[in-house]
Scaffold this motif. Structure first.
Motif, PDB file in Angstrom:
ATOM      1  N   ILE A  68       0.835  -1.206   0.000  1.00  0.00           N
ATOM      2  CA  ILE A  68       0.000   0.000   0.000  1.00  0.00           C
ATOM      3  C   ILE A  68       0.870   1.257   0.000  1.00  0.00           C
ATOM      4  N   GLY A  69       2.037   1.173   0.641  1.00  0.00           N
ATOM      5  CA  GLY A  69       2.911   2.332   0.707  1.00  0.00           C
ATOM      6  C   GLY A  69       3.667   2.621  -0.576  1.00  0.00           C
ATOM      7  N   MET A  70       3.798   1.627  -1.470  1.00  0.00           N
ATOM      8  CA  MET A  70       4.618   1.818  -2.659  1.00  0.00           C
ATOM      9  C   MET A  70       4.069   2.846  -3.652  1.00  0.00           C
ATOM     10  N   PRO A  71       2.751   2.879  -3.959  1.00  0.00           N
ATOM     11  CA  PRO A  71       2.288   3.926  -4.880  1.00  0.00           C
ATOM     12  C   PRO A  71       2.481   5.327  -4.315  1.00  0.00           C
ATOM     13  N   VAL A  72       2.363   5.480  -2.993  1.00  0.00           N
ATOM     14  CA  VAL A  72       2.620   6.786  -2.362  1.00  0.00           C
ATOM     15  C   VAL A  72       4.089   7.159  -2.529  1.00  0.00           C
ATOM     16  N   ALA A  73       4.968   6.191  -2.317  1.00  0.00           N
ATOM     17  CA  ALA A  73       6.400   6.441  -2.492  1.00  0.00           C
ATOM     18  C   ALA A  73       6.717   6.788  -3.943  1.00  0.00           C
ATOM     19  N   ALA A  74       6.080   6.104  -4.877  1.00  0.00           N
ATOM     20  CA  ALA A  74       6.313   6.370  -6.298  1.00  0.00           C
ATOM     21  C   ALA A  74       5.878   7.786  -6.668  1.00  0.00           C
ATOM     22  N   PHE A  75       4.736   8.202  -6.148  1.00  0.00           N
ATOM     23  CA  PHE A  75       4.242   9.557  -6.409  1.00  0.00           C
ATOM     24  C   PHE A  75       5.210  10.597  -5.837  1.00  0.00           C
ATOM     25  N   ALA A  76       5.707  10.349  -4.632  1.00  0.00           N
ATOM     26  CA  ALA A  76       6.636  11.283  -3.994  1.00  0.00           C
ATOM     27  C   ALA A  76       7.929  11.397  -4.794  1.00  0.00           C
ATOM     28  N   VAL A  77       8.429  10.285  -5.312  1.00  0.00           N
ATOM     29  CA  VAL A  77       9.654  10.309  -6.113  1.00  0.00           C
ATOM     30  C   VAL A  77       9.448  11.115  -7.390  1.00  0.00           C
ATOM     31  N   GLY A 123       2.744   7.104 -14.765  1.00  0.00           N
ATOM     32  CA  GLY A 123       3.458   5.845 -14.960  1.00  0.00           C
ATOM     33  C   GLY A 123       4.112   5.353 -13.684  1.00  0.00           C
ATOM     34  N   PHE A 124       4.675   6.274 -12.892  1.00  0.00           N
ATOM     35  CA  PHE A 124       5.305   5.890 -11.624  1.00  0.00           C
ATOM     36  C   PHE A 124       4.266   5.394 -10.623  1.00  0.00           C
ATOM     37  N   VAL A 125       3.133   6.084 -10.528  1.00  0.00           N
ATOM     38  CA  VAL A 125       2.094   5.685  -9.576  1.00  0.00           C
ATOM     39  C   VAL A 125       1.554   4.298  -9.920  1.00  0.00           C
ATOM     40  N   VAL A 126       1.288   4.066 -11.205  1.00  0.00           N
ATOM     41  CA  VAL A 126       0.818   2.749 -11.638  1.00  0.00           C
ATOM     42  C   VAL A 126       1.858   1.683 -11.302  1.00  0.00           C
ATOM     43  N   LEU A 127       3.118   1.999 -11.523  1.00  0.00           N
ATOM     44  CA  LEU A 127       4.205   1.067 -11.222  1.00  0.00           C
ATOM     45  C   LEU A 127       4.221   0.692  -9.744  1.00  0.00           C
ATOM     46  N   GLY A 128       4.013   1.691  -8.879  1.00  0.00           N
ATOM     47  CA  GLY A 128       4.021   1.402  -7.450  1.00  0.00           C
ATOM     48  C   GLY A 128       2.825   0.598  -6.986  1.00  0.00           C
ATOM     49  N   ALA A 129       1.704   0.711  -7.725  1.00  0.00           N
ATOM     50  CA  ALA A 129       0.463   0.081  -7.281  1.00  0.00           C
ATOM     51  C   ALA A 129       0.264  -1.340  -7.792  1.00  0.00           C
ATOM     52  N   VAL A 130       1.014  -1.744  -8.799  1.00  0.00           N
ATOM     53  CA  VAL A 130       0.799  -3.083  -9.351  1.00  0.00           C
ATOM     54  C   VAL A 130       1.398  -4.147  -8.434  1.00  0.00           C
ATOM     55  N   SER A 144      -8.139  -3.288  -7.689  1.00  0.00           N
ATOM     56  CA  SER A 144      -8.726  -2.110  -7.050  1.00  0.00           C
ATOM     57  C   SER A 144      -7.678  -1.060  -6.710  1.00  0.00           C
ATOM     58  N   LEU A 145      -6.475  -1.513  -6.317  1.00  0.00           N
ATOM     59  CA  LEU A 145      -5.467  -0.581  -5.836  1.00  0.00           C
ATOM     60  C   LEU A 145      -4.960   0.348  -6.934  1.00  0.00           C
ATOM     61  N   VAL A 146      -4.790  -0.162  -8.161  1.00  0.00           N
ATOM     62  CA  VAL A 146      -4.230   0.669  -9.239  1.00  0.00           C
ATOM     63  C   VAL A 146      -5.119   1.876  -9.540  1.00  0.00           C
ATOM     64  N   PRO A 147      -6.408   1.671  -9.893  1.00  0.00           N
ATOM     65  CA  PRO A 147      -7.226   2.860 -10.177  1.00  0.00           C
ATOM     66  C   PRO A 147      -7.442   3.737  -8.955  1.00  0.00           C
ATOM     67  N   LEU A 148      -7.509   3.132  -7.756  1.00  0.00           N
ATOM     68  CA  LEU A 148      -7.699   3.925  -6.537  1.00  0.00           C
ATOM     69  C   LEU A 148      -6.492   4.824  -6.288  1.00  0.00           C
ATOM     70  N   ALA A 151      -7.352  11.353 -11.279  1.00  0.00           N
ATOM     71  CA  ALA A 151      -7.784  10.810 -12.576  1.00  0.00           C
ATOM     72  C   ALA A 151      -8.056   9.324 -12.422  1.00  0.00           C
ATOM     73  N   THR A 152      -8.913   8.820 -13.271  1.00  0.00           N
ATOM     74  CA  THR A 152      -9.246   7.397 -13.253  1.00  0.00           C
ATOM     75  C   THR A 152      -8.516   6.688 -14.387  1.00  0.00           C
ATOM     76  N   VAL A 153      -7.952   5.532 -14.084  1.00  0.00           N
ATOM     77  CA  VAL A 153      -7.234   4.755 -15.093  1.00  0.00           C
ATOM     78  C   VAL A 153      -8.111   3.590 -15.537  1.00  0.00           C
ATOM     79  N   PRO A 154      -8.690   3.643 -16.725  1.00  0.00           N
ATOM     80  CA  PRO A 154      -9.474   2.514 -17.210  1.00  0.00           C
ATOM     81  C   PRO A 154      -8.559   1.424 -17.754  1.00  0.00           C
ATOM     82  N   PHE A 155      -8.630   0.256 -17.194  1.00  0.00           N
ATOM     83  CA  PHE A 155      -7.830  -0.848 -17.718  1.00  0.00           C
ATOM     84  C   PHE A 155      -8.623  -2.130 -17.583  1.00  0.00           C
ATOM     85  N   ASP A 156      -8.122  -3.166 -18.185  1.00  0.00           N
ATOM     86  CA  ASP A 156      -8.828  -4.429 -18.265  1.00  0.00           C
ATOM     87  C   ASP A 156      -8.476  -5.315 -17.069  1.00  0.00           C
TER      88      ASP A 156
END
Length: 308
Positions: free
Chosen positions: A75-84, A97-104, A137-141, A149-154
């Motif tokens: 859960i902390g990784m997308p926050v860290a990615a955004f901060a970087v 791209g960084f936020v998505v990377l942290g959330a996957v 759920s974590l990626v779009p959230l 913004a909302t990320v529509p993905f499959d």
């Protein structure tokens, strides 16, 4: 020592070198990117091979506390990615791209690196599956909360990949281990080596598939993104180590790779599905190159420390 033992030792001890060679070949021969459809079966072989070392008893020994702490790190990784990304003043598309990377999900090869480093492979695999399913759920959230913004993905595609590349081969491998423990256990020495070889194949194919993007980008932007990827990778390792301090030594090793490694291939796929411009895929490509080299070097160091 037999020829197979020597080959396995050379592959594992010099895994960083083989990964660098694979990256070079991928950049030099982009046509290898046509092998991308083989990525899922290669990942299945990779996960299945390392899972052959596991028994049902190993999964029953996974401690809920350890799972909970590692999930907290995810859960902390997308926050860290955004901060970087914000600290480096990166453009909005690259920040996404960084936020998505942290959330996957954690990288699919994280159980392999965990096994090579002497960690708890069962714990790594359990966390990988749980986070993989939760990433739907974590990626779009994460993108919505952090970027508005909302990320529509499959999500079906992500689940399908996890089922075919992780859950199914893991279930088959553990079933074979339970049904034929002596016969399967006879080759325990070689399963991590087979998985490591699949890692080399995957990084070569992914690099070739993204060679045009790497070559066509601005050198300044590419350098900053590469620095950001290295910083995020280091932050992930540090976060995993801190969360793993109350745990056993093998669980602490697992926390390093489960939190510090991100599935760059899934991240790149999500970015494409979301319709963002090509630069949004740069963090995933850069992070893939960085994490494969850093994780292989870290696994080698921890393995030598364990032997000593």
């Amino acid at each position: 020592m037999s020829r197979f033992d020597r080959a396995a030792t050379i592959l594992e001890d010099y895994l960083v070198l083989w990964i660098v060679v694979a990256v070079g070949i991928g950049l030099a021969f982009p046509s290898f990117g046509r092998l991308s459809p083989l990525t899922t079966p290669i990942l299945a072989v990779m996960v299945g091979s390392v899972s052959l070392t596991l028994s049902p008893t190993a999964f029953r020994r996974v401690r809920p506390r350890a799972v909970g702490l590692l999930l907290l790190g995810q859960i902390g990784m997308p926050v860290a990615a955004f901060a970087v990304a914000r600290a480096l003043s990166l453009p909005p598309a690259v920040t996404v791209g960084f936020v998505v990377l942290g959330a996957v999900t954690p990288e699919l090869v994280s159980p392999v690196m965990t096994e090579l480093a002497g960690g708890n492979t069962a714990l790594s695999t359990v966390v990988l599956v749980l986070v993989g399913l939760g990433s739907i759920s974590l990626v779009p959230l994460a993108v919505t909360v952090l970027l508005g913004a909302t990320v529509p993905f499959d999500p079906v595609g992500v689940v399908r990949t996890l089922l075919l590349a992780v859950i199914l081969p893991m279930a088959v491998a553990v079933g074979l281990r339970a049904r034929f423990p002596d016969r399967v256990g006879r080759y325990d020495r070689y399963y991590p080596s087979v998985s490591a070889l699949m890692v080399v194949f995957v990084i070569g194919i992914v690099t070739a598939a993204n060679a045009g993007l790497v070559r066509g980008g601005s050198r300044g932007t590419l350098l900053v993104v590469l620095v950001g990827a290295a910083v995020l990778n280091g932050v992930g390792y540090a976060l995993g180590w801190l969360l793993g301090r109350p745990l056993t030594p093998d669980e602490r090793v697992t926390a390093l790779f489960s939190v510090g490694m991100r599935d760059f291939a899934v991240a790149a796929g999500v970015v494409v599905a979301a319709g963002f411009p090509p630069p949004a895929a740069l963090p995933a490509v850069a992070f893939g190159l960085v994490e494969m080299v850093s994780s292989a070097a870290l696994a080698r160091h921890l393995s030598r420390h364990r032997r000593a």
